[in-house]
Design an enzyme around this catalytic site. Structure first.
Site, mmCIF file in Angstrom:
data_model
loop_
_atom_site.group_PDB
_atom_site.id
_atom_site.type_symbol
_atom_site.label_atom_id
_atom_site.label_comp_id
_atom_site.label_asym_id
_atom_site.label_seq_id
_atom_site.Cartn_x
_atom_site.Cartn_y
_atom_site.Cartn_z
ATOM 1 N N HIS A 258 0.805 -1.215 0.000
ATOM 2 C CA HIS A 258 0.000 0.000 0.000
ATOM 3 C C HIS A 258 0.838 1.264 0.000
ATOM 4 C CE1 HIS A 258 1.207 -0.747 4.095
ATOM 5 N NE2 HIS A 258 0.774 0.431 4.483
ATOM 6 N N CYS A 259 2.176 1.143 -0.002
ATOM 7 C CA CYS A 259 3.028 2.325 0.124
ATOM 8 C C CYS A 259 3.887 2.596 -1.110
ATOM 9 C CB CYS A 259 3.942 2.188 1.349
ATOM 10 S SG CYS A 259 3.085 2.361 2.927
ATOM 11 N N ILE A 260 4.850 1.719 -1.380
ATOM 12 C CA ILE A 260 5.871 2.015 -2.388
ATOM 13 C C ILE A 260 5.286 2.219 -3.791
ATOM 14 C CG2 ILE A 260 8.002 1.218 -3.462
ATOM 15 C CD1 ILE A 260 8.687 -0.217 -0.923
ATOM 16 N N ILE A 262 2.526 3.472 -4.582
ATOM 17 C CA ILE A 262 1.545 4.552 -4.597
ATOM 18 C C ILE A 262 2.094 5.871 -4.061
ATOM 19 C CG2 ILE A 262 -0.677 5.293 -3.633
ATOM 20 C CD1 ILE A 262 -1.515 2.336 -3.663
ATOM 21 N N ASP A 263 2.713 5.838 -2.880
ATOM 22 C CA ASP A 263 3.071 7.075 -2.181
ATOM 23 C C ASP A 263 3.956 8.023 -2.980
ATOM 24 O OD1 ASP A 263 1.589 5.888 -0.250
ATOM 25 O OD2 ASP A 263 3.207 5.667 1.214
#
Length: 419
Positions: A258-260, A262-263
């Site tokens: 959910h991080c790399i 997208i963020d």
């Protein structure tokens, strides 16, 4: 009345609610998913890091889940932990943040502190959330306080948890920083206060952009090292013996979670929107990391060619379809685009994952093998996508006709191919 309401009871919100509940706070978990709320109130967990027994203990300590935003009334703190995916053309999708902020504005009482934890672009807390809260008629720094604190939950991490991971906090005002920090100080070992909410928002994006770019670096190196007959895994092992100035990153079939994936796009989006030029490092990293499933496909196709088999019609077994080892979370897993490409080429795709019972690609249910040993022996090629601890990789590699390891864990003595 509750001391704390946590909006969103997923991988970020539920651990936060747990830590606050066990610290003695009266906590409610607000979530729009009726099934999730019902399960939590029945003592059933839906995330890897918290077991059913832990949810039951939370319930005994006074925690309750609800779909009713009126639970916010009279609460001292509200923390927003809702999803912030990418929308069309890579733009941020903040509908969940907007919806949560409106629910809070409709139910907030004087004396409340609101904290946004959902990852977003710099300026969201001050430019988006603040005006919505002010629409309630309450006044910042008089009736309410507002801050941002980036979530740092790492699903499956057995060393660092919410409690022993430093918590960054930045308010839209100095007093907002202070009041938000007071909440976390009750159940987090170290609270790090920064200049403001924009600095806190950007700190989160920097953390994951750093990882995104360095993973892209080794992914690109994996390609030319293969062509030059250089063992990149051995190179990394050698480089990381240096006690300073180097941190090891490893290649893989792509980036997930959910991080790399997208963020960093949030930061790139805001730079382009406000300043009119691209964040080139992020765009290049995105291009390289997103190309890895296709590169893996090319390598698999070459291995099949060596045994005189076309990709079309070949039986390809994928081991591990989650984005991290030893968890069930499949968000943005590179196994999905890889399987999509295989199916486009006409391969017969099957999978095994000790954490996943059903897996769907392109709305098609993929066959899950029941007898792993038999499936490995009969597959034309086995591709290790995720190295779950349940797998005896060397034994599986020895049993297979061809074994392709995207995680660099198979022993060099075996006749297996590594990324």
């Amino acid at each position: 009345m509750k001391d704390l309401v946590v909006v969103g009871q997923g991988y970020v919100g539920l651990p936060l609610a747990q830590a606050a509940t066990l610290s003695g706070l009266r906590v409610a978990g607000l979530d729009r998913n009726v099934e999730t709320v019902g399960n939590l109130n029945s003592g059933l967990s839906h995330i890897d890091d918290i077991g059913d027994d832990e949810v039951q203990l939370m319930r005994q300590r006074g925690y309750e889940a609800t779909t009713d935003p009126s639970v916010i009334r009279g609460a001292r703190y509200v923390v927003i932990c809702v999803p912030t995916p990418l929308g069309e053309a890579g733009s941020p999708d903040l509908r969940a943040v907007i919806g949560a902020s409106k629910d809070i504005a409709a139910n907030m009482s004087p004396g409340i502190t609101v904290i946004l934890e959902s990852t977003t672009y710099p300026g969201t807390t001050e430019d988006l959330v603040l005006p919505i809260l002010q629409s309630s008629g309450l006044v910042l720094d008089v009736d309410f306080w507002l801050a941002f604190s980036p979530e740092r939950i790492d699903p499956g991490n057995e060393v660092f948890f919410l409690k022993n991971t430093p918590k960054v906090v930045g308010g839209v005002s100095e007093i907002s920083t202070k009041t938000a920090a007071e909440l976390y100080a009750g159940f987090v070992d170290e609270v790090v206060c920064v200049r403001g909410s924009k600095e806190a928002e950007t700190a989160k994006l920097l953390e994951n952009t750093y990882r995104h770019i360095n993973i892209a670096l080794v992914n690109e190196m994996a390609r030319f090292c293969h062509e030059m007959d250089i063992d990149l895994w051995n190179v990394i092992d050698a480089a990381k013996t240096k006690p300073f100035g180097f941190h090891a990153f490893y290649p893989g079939p792509g980036v997930g979670g959910h991080c790399i994936p997208i963020d960093p796009n949030y930061l790139s989006y805001q730079v382009n929107k406000l300043l009119g030029y691209p964040f080139r490092f992020v765009e290049l990293a995105e291009e390289i990391n997103n190309s890895m499933p296709r590169y893996i496909l090319e390598r698999v196709q070459s291995l099949l060619n060596e045994q005189g088999k076309p990709l079309k019609g070949s039986r390809v077994l994928l081991l591990g379809v989650t984005y991290k080892p030893d968890i069930a979370d499949q968000r943005e897993s590179p196994a999905l685009p890889f399987a999509h490409l295989l199916m486009q080429k006409g391969s017969a795709v099957s999978f095994h994952d000790p954490r996943v019972s059903e897996w769907t690609v392109d709305e098609k249910k993929i066959a899950r093998v029941s007898d792993l040993d038999d499936a490995v022996e009969n597959a034309d090629i086995v591709v290790l996508m995720q190295n779950h601890r349940d797998y005896d990789v060397d034994r599986l590699a020895e049993s297979s006709k061809y074994f392709f390891d995207t995680r660099g864990v198979v022993s060099e003595r075996l006749n297996a191919s590594r990324l």
